[in-house]
Design a protein around this motif. Structure first.
Motif, PDB file in Angstrom:
ATOM      1  N   PHE A  89      -5.810 -12.093  -7.557  1.00  0.00           N
ATOM      2  CA  PHE A  89      -5.495 -10.935  -6.729  1.00  0.00           C
ATOM      3  C   PHE A  89      -6.591  -9.825  -6.970  1.00  0.00           C
ATOM      4  O   PHE A  89      -6.646  -9.041  -6.302  1.00  0.00           O
ATOM      5  CB  PHE A  89      -4.242 -10.535  -7.119  1.00  0.00           C
ATOM      6  CG  PHE A  89      -2.944 -11.489  -6.822  1.00  0.00           C
ATOM      7  CD1 PHE A  89      -2.669 -11.703  -5.574  1.00  0.00           C
ATOM      8  CD2 PHE A  89      -2.572 -12.420  -7.796  1.00  0.00           C
ATOM      9  CE1 PHE A  89      -1.445 -12.674  -5.201  1.00  0.00           C
ATOM     10  CE2 PHE A  89      -1.689 -13.411  -7.550  1.00  0.00           C
ATOM     11  CZ  PHE A  89      -1.155 -13.432  -6.098  1.00  0.00           C
TER      12      PHE A  89
ATOM     13  N   ARG B 124      -7.229  -7.620  -3.581  1.00  0.00           N
ATOM     14  CA  ARG B 124      -6.877  -8.225  -2.394  1.00  0.00           C
ATOM     15  C   ARG B 124      -6.473  -6.945  -1.546  1.00  0.00           C
ATOM     16  O   ARG B 124      -6.024  -5.682  -1.901  1.00  0.00           O
ATOM     17  CB  ARG B 124      -5.951  -9.228  -2.553  1.00  0.00           C
ATOM     18  CG  ARG B 124      -6.127 -10.312  -3.198  1.00  0.00           C
ATOM     19  CD  ARG B 124      -6.853 -11.515  -2.382  1.00  0.00           C
ATOM     20  NE  ARG B 124      -6.391 -11.841  -1.075  1.00  0.00           N
ATOM     21  CZ  ARG B 124      -5.540 -13.063  -0.797  1.00  0.00           C
ATOM     22  NH1 ARG B 124      -5.322 -13.970  -1.715  1.00  0.00           N
ATOM     23  NH2 ARG B 124      -5.161 -13.105   0.205  1.00  0.00           N
TER      24      ARG B 124
ATOM     25  N   ASP C 142      -0.655 -11.135   2.465  1.00  0.00           N
ATOM     26  CA  ASP C 142      -0.932 -12.696   2.517  1.00  0.00           C
ATOM     27  C   ASP C 142      -1.822 -13.369   3.193  1.00  0.00           C
ATOM     28  O   ASP C 142      -2.043 -12.904   4.329  1.00  0.00           O
ATOM     29  CB  ASP C 142       0.610 -13.502   2.467  1.00  0.00           C
ATOM     30  CG  ASP C 142       1.547 -13.035   1.376  1.00  0.00           C
ATOM     31  OD1 ASP C 142       1.139 -12.665   0.306  1.00  0.00           O
ATOM     32  OD2 ASP C 142       2.776 -13.217   1.672  1.00  0.00           O
ATOM     33  N   ASP C 143      -2.382 -14.506   2.897  1.00  0.00           N
ATOM     34  CA  ASP C 143      -3.412 -15.165   3.714  1.00  0.00           C
ATOM     35  C   ASP C 143      -2.805 -15.447   5.032  1.00  0.00           C
ATOM     36  O   ASP C 143      -1.696 -15.786   5.312  1.00  0.00           O
ATOM     37  CB  ASP C 143      -4.089 -16.401   3.058  1.00  0.00           C
ATOM     38  CG  ASP C 143      -4.666 -16.193   1.887  1.00  0.00           C
ATOM     39  OD1 ASP C 143      -5.422 -15.196   1.784  1.00  0.00           O
ATOM     40  OD2 ASP C 143      -4.774 -17.236   0.937  1.00  0.00           O
TER      41      ASP C 143
ATOM     42  N   GLU D  76      -1.798 -13.272   7.405  1.00  0.00           N
ATOM     43  CA  GLU D  76      -0.984 -12.080   7.553  1.00  0.00           C
ATOM     44  C   GLU D  76      -1.508 -11.087   8.194  1.00  0.00           C
ATOM     45  O   GLU D  76      -2.656 -10.525   7.485  1.00  0.00           O
ATOM     46  CB  GLU D  76       0.114 -11.989   6.432  1.00  0.00           C
ATOM     47  CG  GLU D  76       1.135 -11.125   6.512  1.00  0.00           C
ATOM     48  CD  GLU D  76       1.976 -10.771   5.501  1.00  0.00           C
ATOM     49  OE1 GLU D  76       3.370 -11.310   5.291  1.00  0.00           O
ATOM     50  OE2 GLU D  76       1.347 -10.756   4.360  1.00  0.00           O
TER      51      GLU D  76
ATOM     52  N   ALA E 198       2.801  -7.867   7.135  1.00  0.00           N
ATOM     53  CA  ALA E 198       2.608  -7.729   5.515  1.00  0.00           C
ATOM     54  C   ALA E 198       3.577  -6.533   5.061  1.00  0.00           C
ATOM     55  O   ALA E 198       4.377  -6.249   4.465  1.00  0.00           O
ATOM     56  CB  ALA E 198       1.204  -7.580   4.798  1.00  0.00           C
TER      57      ALA E 198
ATOM     58  N   ARG F 282       7.366  -7.251   5.652  1.00  0.00           N
ATOM     59  CA  ARG F 282       7.740  -8.286   5.049  1.00  0.00           C
ATOM     60  C   ARG F 282       7.945  -7.479   3.608  1.00  0.00           C
ATOM     61  O   ARG F 282       8.861  -7.684   2.885  1.00  0.00           O
ATOM     62  CB  ARG F 282       6.735  -9.388   4.490  1.00  0.00           C
ATOM     63  CG  ARG F 282       7.004 -10.285   3.360  1.00  0.00           C
ATOM     64  CD  ARG F 282       6.004 -11.422   3.225  1.00  0.00           C
ATOM     65  NE  ARG F 282       4.590 -10.844   2.969  1.00  0.00           N
ATOM     66  CZ  ARG F 282       4.215 -10.326   1.800  1.00  0.00           C
ATOM     67  NH1 ARG F 282       5.009 -10.022   0.830  1.00  0.00           N
ATOM     68  NH2 ARG F 282       3.057  -9.686   1.978  1.00  0.00           N
ATOM     69  N   GLU F 283       7.268  -6.534   3.132  1.00  0.00           N
ATOM     70  CA  GLU F 283       7.302  -5.794   2.004  1.00  0.00           C
ATOM     71  C   GLU F 283       8.543  -4.909   1.874  1.00  0.00           C
ATOM     72  O   GLU F 283       9.385  -4.867   1.108  1.00  0.00           O
ATOM     73  CB  GLU F 283       6.095  -5.003   1.757  1.00  0.00           C
ATOM     74  CG  GLU F 283       4.835  -5.948   1.360  1.00  0.00           C
ATOM     75  CD  GLU F 283       4.996  -6.420   0.033  1.00  0.00           C
ATOM     76  OE1 GLU F 283       5.909  -5.858  -0.968  1.00  0.00           O
ATOM     77  OE2 GLU F 283       4.320  -7.508  -0.446  1.00  0.00           O
TER      78      GLU F 283
ATOM     79  N   GLU G  23      11.531  -7.219   1.541  1.00  0.00           N
ATOM     80  CA  GLU G  23      11.455  -7.551   0.230  1.00  0.00           C
ATOM     81  C   GLU G  23      11.744  -6.660  -0.879  1.00  0.00           C
ATOM     82  O   GLU G  23      12.569  -6.726  -1.755  1.00  0.00           O
ATOM     83  CB  GLU G  23      10.004  -8.190  -0.385  1.00  0.00           C
ATOM     84  CG  GLU G  23       9.475  -9.442   0.116  1.00  0.00           C
ATOM     85  CD  GLU G  23       8.336 -10.048  -0.341  1.00  0.00           C
ATOM     86  OE1 GLU G  23       7.824 -11.076   0.356  1.00  0.00           O
ATOM     87  OE2 GLU G  23       7.731  -9.249  -1.041  1.00  0.00           O
TER      88      GLU G  23
END
Length: 150
Positions: free
Chosen positions: A55, A81, A118-119, A121, A126, A129-130, A133
Protein backbone atom coordinates in the motif's frame (compact mmCIF):
# COMPACT_ATOMS: atom_id res chain seq x y z
CA UNK A 1 -4.41 10.88 -7.06
CA UNK A 2 -5.43 11.95 -3.55
CA UNK A 3 -2.57 12.47 -1.16
CA UNK A 4 -4.32 11.71 2.11
CA UNK A 5 -6.53 8.73 2.76
CA UNK A 6 -7.98 6.67 5.56
CA UNK A 7 -7.86 2.91 5.49
CA UNK A 8 -8.48 0.13 7.93
CA UNK A 9 -5.92 -2.55 7.21
CA UNK A 10 -5.36 -6.02 8.53
CA UNK A 11 -1.79 -5.93 9.83
CA UNK A 12 -0.99 -9.16 7.97
CA UNK A 13 -2.17 -7.65 4.69
CA UNK A 14 0.58 -5.04 4.69
CA UNK A 15 3.41 -7.37 5.53
CA UNK A 16 3.90 -6.56 9.20
CA UNK A 17 3.81 -9.35 11.72
CA UNK A 18 1.66 -8.92 14.78
CA UNK A 19 3.81 -8.76 17.87
CA UNK A 20 3.79 -11.50 20.46
CA UNK A 21 5.04 -11.42 24.03
CA UNK A 22 8.58 -12.22 22.91
CA UNK A 23 8.66 -10.40 19.53
CA UNK A 24 7.84 -6.69 19.59
CA UNK A 25 10.31 -5.36 17.01
CA UNK A 26 8.56 -3.91 13.93
CA UNK A 27 9.76 -5.31 10.63
CA UNK A 28 8.61 -5.62 7.03
CA UNK A 29 8.08 -8.78 5.03
CA UNK A 30 10.75 -8.53 2.29
CA UNK A 31 8.65 -10.64 -0.10
CA UNK A 32 5.92 -7.97 -0.34
CA UNK A 33 6.34 -5.06 -2.73
CA UNK A 34 4.51 -1.79 -3.32
CA UNK A 35 1.65 -2.23 -5.80
CA UNK A 36 1.31 1.40 -6.86
CA UNK A 37 3.15 3.03 -9.73
CA UNK A 38 6.65 4.21 -8.88
CA UNK A 39 7.31 7.93 -9.25
CA UNK A 40 10.28 9.78 -10.66
CA UNK A 41 10.90 12.46 -13.28
CA UNK A 42 13.76 13.94 -15.29
CA UNK A 43 15.28 15.51 -12.13
CA UNK A 44 15.51 12.17 -10.30
CA UNK A 45 19.16 11.10 -10.24
CA UNK A 46 18.65 7.93 -8.19
CA UNK A 47 16.48 6.49 -5.44
CA UNK A 48 16.71 3.90 -2.69
CA UNK A 49 13.66 2.26 -1.13
CA UNK A 50 13.81 2.26 2.69
CA UNK A 51 10.65 0.27 3.27
CA UNK A 52 7.52 -0.82 1.44
CA UNK A 53 4.23 -2.65 1.75
CA UNK A 54 1.65 -3.32 -0.99
CA UNK A 55 0.00 0.00 0.00
CA UNK A 56 2.87 2.46 0.51
CA UNK A 57 6.61 2.90 0.29
CA UNK A 58 9.28 5.27 1.53
CA UNK A 59 12.25 6.18 -0.68
CA UNK A 60 15.21 8.51 -0.41
CA UNK A 61 15.75 10.27 -3.74
CA UNK A 62 18.75 12.12 -5.10
CA UNK A 63 17.21 15.04 -6.97
CA UNK A 64 18.83 17.56 -9.32
CA UNK A 65 18.03 21.18 -8.40
CA UNK A 66 15.82 23.20 -10.76
CA UNK A 67 18.82 25.04 -12.20
CA UNK A 68 20.77 21.78 -12.53
CA UNK A 69 23.76 22.96 -10.49
CA UNK A 70 23.24 20.86 -7.34
CA UNK A 71 22.04 17.42 -6.33
CA UNK A 72 20.01 17.01 -3.14
CA UNK A 73 20.81 13.55 -1.81
CA UNK A 74 18.39 13.26 1.12
CA UNK A 75 14.95 13.94 -0.36
CA UNK A 76 12.55 11.66 1.57
CA UNK A 77 9.68 10.65 -0.67
CA UNK A 78 6.50 8.85 0.42
CA UNK A 79 4.24 7.09 -2.06
CA UNK A 80 0.79 5.68 -1.40
CA UNK A 81 -1.73 3.79 -3.51
CA UNK A 82 -4.50 5.84 -5.13
CA UNK A 83 -7.31 6.54 -2.69
CA UNK A 84 -10.68 8.21 -2.32
CA UNK A 85 -12.18 10.47 0.31
CA UNK A 86 -15.96 10.77 0.24
CA UNK A 87 -18.22 13.61 1.38
CA UNK A 88 -21.44 11.84 2.33
CA UNK A 89 -24.39 14.26 2.51
CA UNK A 90 -27.76 13.21 3.90
CA UNK A 91 -31.11 14.32 2.45
CA UNK A 92 -31.33 16.90 5.25
CA UNK A 93 -28.03 18.44 4.10
CA UNK A 94 -25.82 17.15 6.92
CA UNK A 95 -22.45 15.52 6.26
CA UNK A 96 -21.72 12.09 7.70
CA UNK A 97 -18.40 11.43 9.43
CA UNK A 98 -17.39 8.80 11.96
CA UNK A 99 -15.36 8.71 15.14
CA UNK A 100 -12.13 6.80 15.20
CA UNK A 101 -8.82 6.47 16.98
CA UNK A 102 -5.72 6.42 14.77
CA UNK A 103 -2.17 5.48 15.55
CA UNK A 104 0.00 8.60 16.08
CA UNK A 105 -3.00 10.93 16.46
CA UNK A 106 -3.84 11.47 20.13
CA UNK A 107 -7.44 10.99 21.18
CA UNK A 108 -10.56 10.45 19.14
CA UNK A 109 -11.02 12.16 15.76
CA UNK A 110 -13.82 12.67 13.27
CA UNK A 111 -13.08 11.31 9.83
CA UNK A 112 -14.66 11.37 6.39
CA UNK A 113 -15.17 8.08 4.63
CA UNK A 114 -12.27 6.97 2.48
CA UNK A 115 -9.76 4.34 1.60
CA UNK A 116 -7.60 2.81 -1.09
CA UNK A 117 -8.88 2.10 -4.58
CA UNK A 118 -8.73 -1.63 -5.25
CA UNK A 119 -7.14 -2.98 -8.44
CA UNK A 120 -9.61 -2.74 -11.35
CA UNK A 121 -11.94 -0.44 -9.40
CA UNK A 122 -12.93 3.07 -10.50
CA UNK A 123 -12.77 5.92 -7.97
CA UNK A 124 -16.59 6.05 -7.95
CA UNK A 125 -16.86 2.30 -7.29
CA UNK A 126 -14.30 2.63 -4.48
CA UNK A 127 -16.26 5.51 -2.96
CA UNK A 128 -19.50 3.49 -2.95
CA UNK A 129 -17.70 0.47 -1.43
CA UNK A 130 -16.04 2.55 1.30
CA UNK A 131 -19.36 4.19 2.28
CA UNK A 132 -20.93 0.75 2.61
CA UNK A 133 -17.95 -0.70 4.52
CA UNK A 134 -17.42 2.20 6.93
CA UNK A 135 -20.93 3.55 7.46
CA UNK A 136 -23.12 0.64 6.36
CA UNK A 137 -24.91 3.05 4.04
CA UNK A 138 -25.96 2.81 0.42
CA UNK A 139 -28.41 4.61 -1.81
CA UNK A 140 -30.23 3.96 -5.04
CA UNK A 141 -29.70 7.62 -5.94
CA UNK A 142 -25.97 7.77 -5.26
CA UNK A 143 -24.23 9.94 -7.82
CA UNK A 144 -20.76 11.21 -8.45
CA UNK A 145 -20.89 14.94 -7.73
CA UNK A 146 -17.17 15.47 -8.29
CA UNK A 147 -14.78 12.71 -9.26
CA UNK A 148 -11.36 13.68 -10.50
CA UNK A 149 -7.66 13.73 -9.82
CA UNK A 150 -6.13 16.25 -7.45
Amino acid sequence: MIAFAYATLDIRAIGLRASSDDDTTPHLDPTLTYLGPGWQNERTVSKVTLGQTPFAKCDVHSVRSEDGTNVITDWIFMEERDAVNVAVQTQSGKFAVFKQRKYAIPGETLSPVGGFIDDGETPFEAARREVLEELGLGSVSTRAAAVGEW
